[in-house]
Design an enzyme around this catalytic site. Structure first.
Site, PDB file in Angstrom:
ATOM      1  N   GLY C 148      36.453  21.501  64.892  1.00  0.00           N
ATOM      2  CA  GLY C 148      35.039  21.701  65.205  1.00  0.00           C
ATOM      3  C   GLY C 148      34.366  20.382  65.517  1.00  0.00           C
ATOM      4  CB  CYS C 149      31.373  19.620  67.503  1.00  0.00           C
ATOM      5  SG  CYS C 149      30.320  20.980  66.970  1.00  0.00           S
ATOM      6  CE1 TYR C 150      26.346  18.911  63.375  1.00  0.00           C
ATOM      7  CE2 TYR C 150      26.851  21.245  63.415  1.00  0.00           C
ATOM      8  CZ  TYR C 150      25.953  20.223  63.593  1.00  0.00           C
ATOM      9  OH  TYR C 150      24.656  20.495  63.976  1.00  0.00           O
TER      10      TYR C 150
END
Lengths: 346, 346, 346, 346
Positions: C148-150
């Site tokens: 995921g990006c986070y």
């Protein structure tokens, strides 16, 4: 205190009406409707209203709404408005309709751009609610068709030229630009942040935008002859604001200073039109949240064209603010009451 | 590997050149200058370059620069360019100048819009670097005057109409809109975030913008007669992008489909011009960071006007990308080399 | 040339994959699917691709997709991915899955935050695709769960501290901020331009965001003990970018200079991690469109806390770029191939 | 009518004061100064004021200013304020100072973060003008030090927790975010549109921002012990708004519902603090242009941390609005007079 209803309050025009009416000393908002959010507090939909609006959104039952209000703002999509307005009128209420349904004198024009009109007989009594053009007719009106945002901005910019007959009306080109709130609050991919942000584009190119016949109707009345213009709207990545850059060939020998003077005299005394000094032109940033229309004008002396730049906040002078201005006229309040807020800058 | 210098690298055009040249397989950047930041690593000024550009910014000493490079991009303000370009030429270097100093055929025109020209004798040999107009002349040129951003966008949009003689050239109105990077990187209150954000406004109204004579020079050459237009630029609250909406009266009986076909055929084979299908119009968002010029065209049949909408990224096709395209032509590289990046969306 | 498919190409991650793959010299995109737009040219949905992608969007029929491609990027919502990935694997294809479906080691964790897993037996063979953490495992993997990006941004920022054991892992607070493209391309009122623009707000407050267990899984593995953190995401009015500000109590006596050195040595040789000099901190603007993770670190000496600031482009290093990086590792291409574009600034 | 002066009116705080004072029924603006623009009409600097403010900007001659006004707002940079405020006080005028010069109780603290204080003897009589903390002291004050924007937002968010002693004050971390108007109107490259737009970044990392000692002073007074916090500000690409996300370990066993109730009771009756229902958190968009501080609170039960999110408009509740609120208290006007405008949304 005048009791008013805001019908169709879950859009941007609705919440702007509520913001402005909150600051109006002679008005109380007695009814707020929204089909999609009925039963919920309006401040839940628009948290800006928290602590100041306790109302719940109601279903739109025309008779009940009319019972609660003296004057009704209909902030509905076109067609939805004409389904309920006749009931309001029959019950003796006054109506400021913010849809397109009562802006046209000629049902045939409405029908060729929109759809069959449900009560064309009302078009004769409805008044086009642009105070700077027909203030006297608005005062006694029972039904006011509140102008579109592009028409407001464009007509105010061109009115002095057309009325004074100093341009060739066959040469008018209006290149208009609007912020995104003009596209409404519907859930469409096209209006997502990432689709709109950091981009600039036209739409309705080629003379197909529905505000075109509205502009032409009013310019033709002002000119005393049929006026046909080119009109191209564009989308600007910002929330609010409309700016129209209008071009026409001068039919008279006028300098920039002459034109600024002509505009200044024409709009002298208008509380919401500000004619800028020679060499200055408006920015939408300077009318954000305010009911002003700012206008700058000059001549391109090399080509003999006049250029008028006019700017408004599409949600204020282009919608909710103008609706309140019309209400003020209809109800005998001072025209600027509730509308003296200055623009928010930055 | 071709050794190139970027002279004047602390502006937006400079950093865009460095971005594009980093991806060019036949080029090495051997020298980067900046008067105000000499001695500092270029990646300190532009952290986007960190880890990929180790160069220090140098003072602009023309002879030393020329010693280090085969081809020089001058990304200086006008006047500053013509102070150093002659030295580069004398030392046998090829130059792509991104200022206005070598865009005009006629020194008198330059001087009436800018200032006295320091080496007007070079104007005759300088080639106006718009490949889609004069590719063949660019190939052998020693000095290319890279076009302005508005002229690139406008001329590409109008070229097919003017060349084919299908419009009345006295009726051309260009309403243009630019992102803020076009205003440069100088520390001015007018370009602060809060001054520009959430606002839209015109500037240079009345035919006074310096890109006007450049557009007229090229359109006149294409038309074979003197063309005079109205041109109004506007500022859009976004980083990049120029969109020009151009209007003219049709001099021939052409439908929208005819026009789309005319444009498609005219630009067939052009790697960086994309003619959109009928009914589609460009957005600056779709060329952001790419070297394309997107064009849509139609007719307002009610008024007999053709409307052309053209869009570019002002820093790419309107500046650094076009400069690289010119370099490719001058050096015999494939024209699209280093320029095949697609637009960043969103 | 490696034939690759992009499955689920009508979202922002899909178009970003197509942008990056266009510039990859060893890859050809042989299949692009989209349920909602099947049958339409992909360049009609994303005009940025015009003239460079001629493909039509296809329905997602897993066997047909597998026939056309050697490696498949699944850019689908969670659940939709695990419905098709097993087929791809069975047919011998390699898969980089950009959904959450193959990021967790423990099906129970996935199921408590998402929903029942359809093929939990694959979790053991799937590799969490964060090259800077587990490059060696990615190389031979058939199935990579793209982070995921986070998590990408947060884990890269905290990895050196956790691996070296210099912080108290019970004190970690991550305050994260994302641009709007992270919210996807669905037609929701919440993501309309006017809802998001000119506002800043948190969401998922109180430890309820689905990226939290992913971050904790990886930090726990790095720490060799169970790590539990506070994580609060916020929405920034911009298209792209994630920035995480992470706080923890130092467990060792380290100065800012010590920490910068520790980070620099830890990430020495990493092509996409840039550790900034002491006193410098990243901006998302400097990684926009690029595959970098920029990191700055210091100590608040008054309170004994270390502060790490890490920034990525959520669509590049946080999604499509990292997926291409994983593909490069899996296929033996140079790790930076197709990913050497610099950030677009401004 | 109270005559007021706005000293230092060419910045964003100055124009916001003029906007708010225009709507205040008991006030007339009798003097407006600006060193850099003296002699020009204020409406030329800020066209939002056109047609409503006819004043010319004057030089700052303290005695003349004092002659014209009963109460003076000093919207000057620090240091410039303390050069003139003593004169105003000596002449019997009341002063709301928006700089940092009179916010500190202890001259030594001021001097360690700013510079030598010119009149430290005034610090004892100056009142820190946060009405929700010390309303009673503001009423009779002659000199009010109007709080900084970050301190206002942070202190209001943490006050109930600190006063009730339900958190461990050694664990407070404040991650704060501000719009760009907080950086002022000076001509700096760092604040240009293209430098700020589409990027998010921290600044003053490591406990070095000047608002930190101001926050700690007030929290320490509320806690009755010395409080030391971590504070990291960030810059958001938007005009207005501050949002603070504050973290601390709970020292009591409180549920989210308990906390919402605690906050609601604490701020019951406060006209400008809105405590949001459980599960709701503020957005700066919902206070834009309004004098509210919106607060949401919850517990991260996994880690035992309370999370408070507070939001204000930095130019209103964080500066000009709070200054007017203080004036209202000092002059016996209703506290909300001139401040009842709702937020502009969108």
């Amino acid at each position: 205190m005048l009791k008013v209803a805001v019908v169709g309050a879950s859009g941007y025009t609705g919440v702007e009406l509520l913001r402005l009416l909150h600051g109006h000393p002679e008005v109380t908002v007695s009814c707020v409707t929204s089909e999609q959010n009925a039963g919920r507090p309006v401040a839940e939909i628009f948290p800006t209203l928290r602590g100041r609006y306790a109302q719940q959104l109601e279903n739109l039952e025309p008779v009940r709404v009319a019972e609660k209000a003296d004057l009704i703002f209909t902030a509905l999509p076109h067609k939805a408005a004409m389904e309920v307005v006749p009931t309001f009128l029959k019950l003796g209420k006054r109506v400021v309709d913010l849809s397109a349904d009562y802006r046209f004198n000629d049902a045939a024009v409405y029908e060729s751009w929109y759809e069959p009109h449900l009560n064309p007989e009302l078009l004769g009594q409805a008044v086009y609610g642009l105070p700077e053009v027909r203030r006297a007719e608005i005062v006694p009106a029972q039904l006011v068709g509140n102008p579109g945002c592009y028409p407001t901005c464009t007509i105010l910019g061109l009115q002095p030229l057309v009325r004074q007959g100093v341009i060739d009306p066959t040469t008018v080109i209006v290149d208009a630009k609007s912020g995104v709130s003009g596209a409404g609050r519907g859930a469409k991919v096209d209006n997502l942040y990432c689709e709109v942000n950091e981009g600039f584009k036209p739409y309705g190119v080629g003379g197909v935008h529905r505000h075109l016949p509205e502009i032409e109707q009013e310019l033709s009345l002002l000119a005393g002859e049929q006026v046909m213009i080119s009109f191209t709207p564009h989308l600007v990545p910002m929330d609010r604001g409309i700016l129209a850059t209008s071009y026409a060939r001068l039919a008279a020998d006028l300098s920039p200073a002459d034109l600024v003077r002509l505009f200044g005299e024409f709009y002298a005394g208008e509380p919401f039109v500000r004619v800028l000094p020679q060499g200055s032109f408006p920015s939408t940033a300077h009318v954000r949240g305010a009911n002003f229309c700012d206008i700058g004008v000059t001549v391109d002396t090399r080509t003999g064209r006049v250029i008028v730049v006019s700017a408004i906040d599409n949600l204020v002078k282009g919608a909710a603010g103008q609706a309140v201005q019309n209400m003020n006229l209809m109800c005998g309040f001072p025209e600027t009451m509730g509308l003296d807020g200055l623009a928010l800058f930055p």
